[in-house]
Design a protein around this motif. Structure first.
Motif, PDB file in Angstrom:
ATOM      1  N   ALA A  56      23.075  34.011  36.161  1.00  0.00           N
ATOM      2  CA  ALA A  56      23.676  32.681  36.106  1.00  0.00           C
ATOM      3  C   ALA A  56      24.779  32.617  35.052  1.00  0.00           C
ATOM      4  CB  ALA A  56      22.608  31.630  35.818  1.00  0.00           C
ATOM      5  N   ILE A  57      24.591  33.283  33.926  1.00  0.00           N
ATOM      6  CA  ILE A  57      25.610  33.307  32.868  1.00  0.00           C
ATOM      7  C   ILE A  57      26.852  34.044  33.359  1.00  0.00           C
ATOM      8  CG2 ILE A  57      26.159  34.233  30.581  1.00  0.00           C
ATOM      9  CD1 ILE A  57      23.220  33.609  29.824  1.00  0.00           C
ATOM     10  N   ASP A  58      26.647  35.181  34.034  1.00  0.00           N
ATOM     11  CA  ASP A  58      27.782  35.929  34.585  1.00  0.00           C
ATOM     12  C   ASP A  58      28.540  35.091  35.604  1.00  0.00           C
ATOM     13  OD1 ASP A  58      27.253  38.152  33.044  1.00  0.00           O
ATOM     14  OD2 ASP A  58      26.173  39.222  34.637  1.00  0.00           O
ATOM     15  N   LEU A  59      27.807  34.373  36.425  1.00  0.00           N
ATOM     16  CA  LEU A  59      28.429  33.528  37.433  1.00  0.00           C
ATOM     17  C   LEU A  59      29.253  32.420  36.775  1.00  0.00           C
ATOM     18  CD1 LEU A  59      28.679  33.095  40.469  1.00  0.00           C
ATOM     19  CD2 LEU A  59      26.656  31.655  40.369  1.00  0.00           C
ATOM     20  N   LEU A  60      28.706  31.806  35.735  1.00  0.00           N
ATOM     21  CA  LEU A  60      29.443  30.774  35.008  1.00  0.00           C
ATOM     22  C   LEU A  60      30.718  31.339  34.378  1.00  0.00           C
ATOM     23  CD1 LEU A  60      26.587  28.750  33.257  1.00  0.00           C
ATOM     24  CD2 LEU A  60      28.105  27.979  35.091  1.00  0.00           C
ATOM     25  N   GLU A  61      30.596  32.556  33.827  1.00  0.00           N
ATOM     26  CA  GLU A  61      31.771  33.192  33.228  1.00  0.00           C
ATOM     27  C   GLU A  61      32.839  33.452  34.297  1.00  0.00           C
ATOM     28  OE1 GLU A  61      32.047  37.459  31.656  1.00  0.00           O
ATOM     29  OE2 GLU A  61      31.681  36.235  29.868  1.00  0.00           O
ATOM     30  N   ASN A  62      32.421  33.899  35.472  1.00  0.00           N
ATOM     31  CA  ASN A  62      33.369  34.135  36.561  1.00  0.00           C
ATOM     32  C   ASN A  62      34.047  32.839  36.991  1.00  0.00           C
ATOM     33  OD1 ASN A  62      32.866  36.867  36.619  1.00  0.00           O
ATOM     34  ND2 ASN A  62      31.381  36.745  38.276  1.00  0.00           N
ATOM     35  N   TYR A  63      33.272  31.761  37.110  1.00  0.00           N
ATOM     36  CA  TYR A  63      33.855  30.468  37.466  1.00  0.00           C
ATOM     37  C   TYR A  63      34.836  29.990  36.386  1.00  0.00           C
ATOM     38  CZ  TYR A  63      30.945  29.565  41.568  1.00  0.00           C
ATOM     39  OH  TYR A  63      30.358  29.608  42.805  1.00  0.00           O
ATOM     40  N   ALA A  64      34.476  30.176  35.131  1.00  0.00           N
ATOM     41  CA  ALA A  64      35.360  29.771  34.030  1.00  0.00           C
ATOM     42  C   ALA A  64      36.673  30.554  34.086  1.00  0.00           C
ATOM     43  CB  ALA A  64      34.666  29.974  32.691  1.00  0.00           C
ATOM     44  N   ALA A  65      36.589  31.855  34.321  1.00  0.00           N
ATOM     45  CA  ALA A  65      37.801  32.682  34.418  1.00  0.00           C
ATOM     46  C   ALA A  65      38.650  32.253  35.614  1.00  0.00           C
ATOM     47  CB  ALA A  65      37.437  34.156  34.514  1.00  0.00           C
ATOM     48  N   LEU A  66      37.999  31.927  36.724  1.00  0.00           N
ATOM     49  CA  LEU A  66      38.721  31.450  37.902  1.00  0.00           C
ATOM     50  C   LEU A  66      39.468  30.147  37.597  1.00  0.00           C
ATOM     51  CD1 LEU A  66      39.420  31.594  40.923  1.00  0.00           C
ATOM     52  CD2 LEU A  66      37.269  30.384  41.377  1.00  0.00           C
ATOM     53  N   LEU A  67      38.799  29.227  36.926  1.00  0.00           N
ATOM     54  CA  LEU A  67      39.447  27.961  36.556  1.00  0.00           C
ATOM     55  C   LEU A  67      40.625  28.190  35.619  1.00  0.00           C
ATOM     56  CD1 LEU A  67      36.319  25.662  36.084  1.00  0.00           C
ATOM     57  CD2 LEU A  67      38.050  25.515  37.871  1.00  0.00           C
ATOM     58  N   ILE A  68      40.448  29.102  34.664  1.00  0.00           N
ATOM     59  CA  ILE A  68      41.545  29.430  33.741  1.00  0.00           C
ATOM     60  C   ILE A  68      42.713  30.013  34.523  1.00  0.00           C
ATOM     61  CG2 ILE A  68      42.254  31.008  31.896  1.00  0.00           C
ATOM     62  CD1 ILE A  68      39.381  30.585  30.723  1.00  0.00           C
ATOM     63  N   ALA A  69      42.429  30.943  35.436  1.00  0.00           N
ATOM     64  CA  ALA A  69      43.490  31.573  36.229  1.00  0.00           C
ATOM     65  C   ALA A  69      44.256  30.536  37.050  1.00  0.00           C
ATOM     66  CB  ALA A  69      42.898  32.646  37.134  1.00  0.00           C
ATOM     67  N   ILE A  70      43.524  29.604  37.647  1.00  0.00           N
ATOM     68  CA  ILE A  70      44.167  28.561  38.456  1.00  0.00           C
ATOM     69  C   ILE A  70      44.989  27.637  37.569  1.00  0.00           C
ATOM     70  CG2 ILE A  70      43.730  26.506  39.864  1.00  0.00           C
ATOM     71  CD1 ILE A  70      41.267  28.072  40.989  1.00  0.00           C
ATOM     72  N   LYS A  71      44.388  27.172  36.487  1.00  0.00           N
ATOM     73  CA  LYS A  71      45.070  26.220  35.596  1.00  0.00           C
ATOM     74  C   LYS A  71      46.305  26.828  34.938  1.00  0.00           C
ATOM     75  CE  LYS A  71      44.709  22.640  32.423  1.00  0.00           C
ATOM     76  NZ  LYS A  71      46.018  22.099  32.477  1.00  0.00           N
ATOM     77  N   GLN A  72      46.177  28.090  34.509  1.00  0.00           N
ATOM     78  CA  GLN A  72      47.278  28.727  33.789  1.00  0.00           C
ATOM     79  C   GLN A  72      48.256  29.440  34.728  1.00  0.00           C
ATOM     80  OE1 GLN A  72      47.787  28.240  30.652  1.00  0.00           O
ATOM     81  NE2 GLN A  72      45.864  27.221  30.229  1.00  0.00           N
ATOM     82  N   GLY A  73      47.896  29.576  35.992  1.00  0.00           N
ATOM     83  CA  GLY A  73      48.791  30.227  36.940  1.00  0.00           C
ATOM     84  C   GLY A  73      48.766  31.744  36.859  1.00  0.00           C
ATOM     85  N   PHE A  74      47.672  32.318  36.358  1.00  0.00           N
ATOM     86  CA  PHE A  74      47.563  33.770  36.263  1.00  0.00           C
ATOM     87  C   PHE A  74      47.315  34.360  37.636  1.00  0.00           C
ATOM     88  CE2 PHE A  74      45.501  33.030  31.881  1.00  0.00           C
ATOM     89  CZ  PHE A  74      46.726  33.016  31.251  1.00  0.00           C
ATOM     90  N   GLU A  75      48.059  35.405  37.972  1.00  0.00           N
ATOM     91  CA  GLU A  75      47.777  36.127  39.209  1.00  0.00           C
ATOM     92  C   GLU A  75      46.920  37.349  38.918  1.00  0.00           C
ATOM     93  OE1 GLU A  75      51.345  36.872  41.389  1.00  0.00           O
ATOM     94  OE2 GLU A  75      51.841  34.755  41.475  1.00  0.00           O
ATOM     95  N   ASN A  76      46.792  37.687  37.650  1.00  0.00           N
ATOM     96  CA  ASN A  76      46.032  38.857  37.230  1.00  0.00           C
ATOM     97  C   ASN A  76      44.720  38.375  36.611  1.00  0.00           C
ATOM     98  OD1 ASN A  76      44.996  41.083  35.854  1.00  0.00           O
ATOM     99  ND2 ASN A  76      47.032  41.855  35.325  1.00  0.00           N
ATOM    100  N   ALA A  77      43.594  38.696  37.233  1.00  0.00           N
ATOM    101  CA  ALA A  77      42.288  38.232  36.758  1.00  0.00           C
ATOM    102  C   ALA A  77      41.954  38.769  35.370  1.00  0.00           C
ATOM    103  CB  ALA A  77      41.196  38.632  37.741  1.00  0.00           C
ATOM    104  N   ASP A  78      42.446  39.973  35.036  1.00  0.00           N
ATOM    105  CA  ASP A  78      42.160  40.553  33.725  1.00  0.00           C
ATOM    106  C   ASP A  78      42.668  39.661  32.596  1.00  0.00           C
ATOM    107  OD1 ASP A  78      40.935  42.766  34.823  1.00  0.00           O
ATOM    108  OD2 ASP A  78      42.759  43.985  34.798  1.00  0.00           O
ATOM    109  N   ILE A  79      43.828  39.066  32.796  1.00  0.00           N
ATOM    110  CA  ILE A  79      44.390  38.185  31.763  1.00  0.00           C
ATOM    111  C   ILE A  79      43.507  36.953  31.600  1.00  0.00           C
ATOM    112  CG2 ILE A  79      46.356  36.745  31.125  1.00  0.00           C
ATOM    113  CD1 ILE A  79      48.139  38.808  32.488  1.00  0.00           C
ATOM    114  N   ALA A  80      43.019  36.395  32.692  1.00  0.00           N
ATOM    115  CA  ALA A  80      42.143  35.218  32.616  1.00  0.00           C
ATOM    116  C   ALA A  80      40.850  35.559  31.883  1.00  0.00           C
ATOM    117  CB  ALA A  80      41.833  34.687  34.013  1.00  0.00           C
ATOM    118  N   PHE A  81      40.268  36.738  32.166  1.00  0.00           N
ATOM    119  CA  PHE A  81      39.044  37.140  31.473  1.00  0.00           C
ATOM    120  C   PHE A  81      39.312  37.395  29.988  1.00  0.00           C
ATOM    121  CE2 PHE A  81      37.225  37.973  35.695  1.00  0.00           C
ATOM    122  CZ  PHE A  81      35.985  37.378  35.512  1.00  0.00           C
TER     123      PHE A  81
END
Length: 110
Positions: free
Chosen positions: A5-30
């Motif tokens: 569940a923690i990993d899933l939350l972290e993935n969702y948080a990174a996804l939201l960051i990527a969308i909000k910040q406009g990152f196309e590279n997931a590594d940068i969001a993580f």
């Protein structure tokens, strides 16, 4: 909460960051998320700065920077997205343009 569940939350948080910040590279969001978790006081104003090594940015990232600039996003705002200074963003875009021009010149000489 389970590890899954923690990993899933972290993935969702990174996804939201990527969308909000406009990152196309997931590594940068993580990396952005990891920096915020490690040091929640790393903020300067509303910005979180994440150091990105020179080798981490691809041509696709530079093309994305150019695309953002064409939409009137400032160098500073792009820098916040990528964890760079506005001067570094400017130099990377300029260097990319020069590299592209030199390839075109070499192609014309052939």
């Amino acid at each position: 909460m389970s590890i899954l569940a923690i990993d899933l939350l972290e993935n969702y948080a990174a996804l939201l960051i990527a969308i909000k910040q406009g990152f196309e590279n997931a590594d940068i969001a993580f990396r952005f998320l990891d920096k915020a978790i490690e040091d929640p006081f790393c903020k300067k104003g509303n910005e979180i700065r994440v150091a990105v090594r020179r080798d981490d940015l691809t041509d696709e990232d530079i093309k994305h920077m150019i695309k953002l600039r064409s939409k009137n996003v400032t160098y500073k705002e792009i820098g916040v997205f990528y964890g760079l200074t506005m001067h570094a963003v400017y130099r990377r875009i300029k260097r990319y343009g020069q590299k592209k021009e030199s390839v075109l010149e070499r192609g014309e000489e052939s």
